[in-house]
Motif scaffolding. Structure first.
Motif, short mmCIF file in Angstrom:
data_model
loop_
_atom_site.label_atom_id
_atom_site.label_comp_id
_atom_site.label_asym_id
_atom_site.label_seq_id
_atom_site.Cartn_x
_atom_site.Cartn_y
_atom_site.Cartn_z
N UNK A 6 36.85 36.25 34.72
CA UNK A 6 35.62 36.36 35.48
C UNK A 6 35.76 37.45 36.55
N UNK A 7 34.66 38.07 36.94
CA UNK A 7 34.75 39.13 37.95
C UNK A 7 35.20 38.57 39.29
N UNK A 8 35.89 39.38 40.02
CA UNK A 8 36.38 38.94 41.32
C UNK A 8 35.24 38.92 42.33
N UNK A 9 35.50 38.30 43.43
CA UNK A 9 34.51 38.19 44.48
C UNK A 9 34.13 39.56 45.00
N UNK A 10 35.11 40.43 45.14
CA UNK A 10 34.85 41.78 45.63
C UNK A 10 33.96 42.55 44.64
#
Length: 144
Positions: A6-10
């Motif tokens: 999943x994509x990171x928070x940043x």
């Protein structure tokens, strides 16, 4: 197994704020904003900070502890040995103890050389006086 992570928070923040780039908030601004910064972040999550900046504190190792000095003790033993050797020669070992302590003190870098030198001199004088008393008293013991 080939599912993409999943994509990171940043990455999600950059995707949502792509049309209006803003400066990265400081740690103090992140704390002040609290939950408004990121709804998905748990309250115990780590704040995002750069590897440099306001939170870096200069560190220096603590000063080494200097061991206690032997020189005053050597001088005290030498003075006592000298005072006793003026009256009796039986405490010759006390002068030898003062001599050894003063030599140890002279070999240590942080001890006072002046005090250790005085202790060495007084210890030698007390040994000479004690030996003189013993050489004077020993022939008088054999009265046979």
């Amino acid at each position: 197994m080939s599912a993409s992570p999943p994509p990171s928070r940043r990455a999600r923040k950059l995707a949502t704020n792509a049309e209006a780039p803003a400066a990265a908030p400081t740690a103090a601004e992140q704390l002040a904003a609290g939950d408004a910064m990121d709804d998905e972040r748990l309250p115990t999550a780590q704040l995002e900070r750069a590897a440099f900046g306001e939170h870096v504190l200069p560190w220096s190792p603590p000063a080494p502890v200097v061991p206690p000095s032997v020189a005053p003790w050597a001088l005290g033993v030498a003075i006592i040995a000298l005072l006793v050797s003026l009256f009796v020669g039986l405490l010759l070992p006390l002068g030898v103890i003062g001599l050894v302590m003063s030599i140890i003190s002279l070999r240590r870098a942080h001890d006072s050389r002046r005090v250790a030198s005085w202790a060495l001199g007084l210890s030698v004088v007390s040994i000479v006086f004690s030996a003189g008393w013993l050489f004077w008293a020993l022939p008088q013991l054999s009265t046979v």
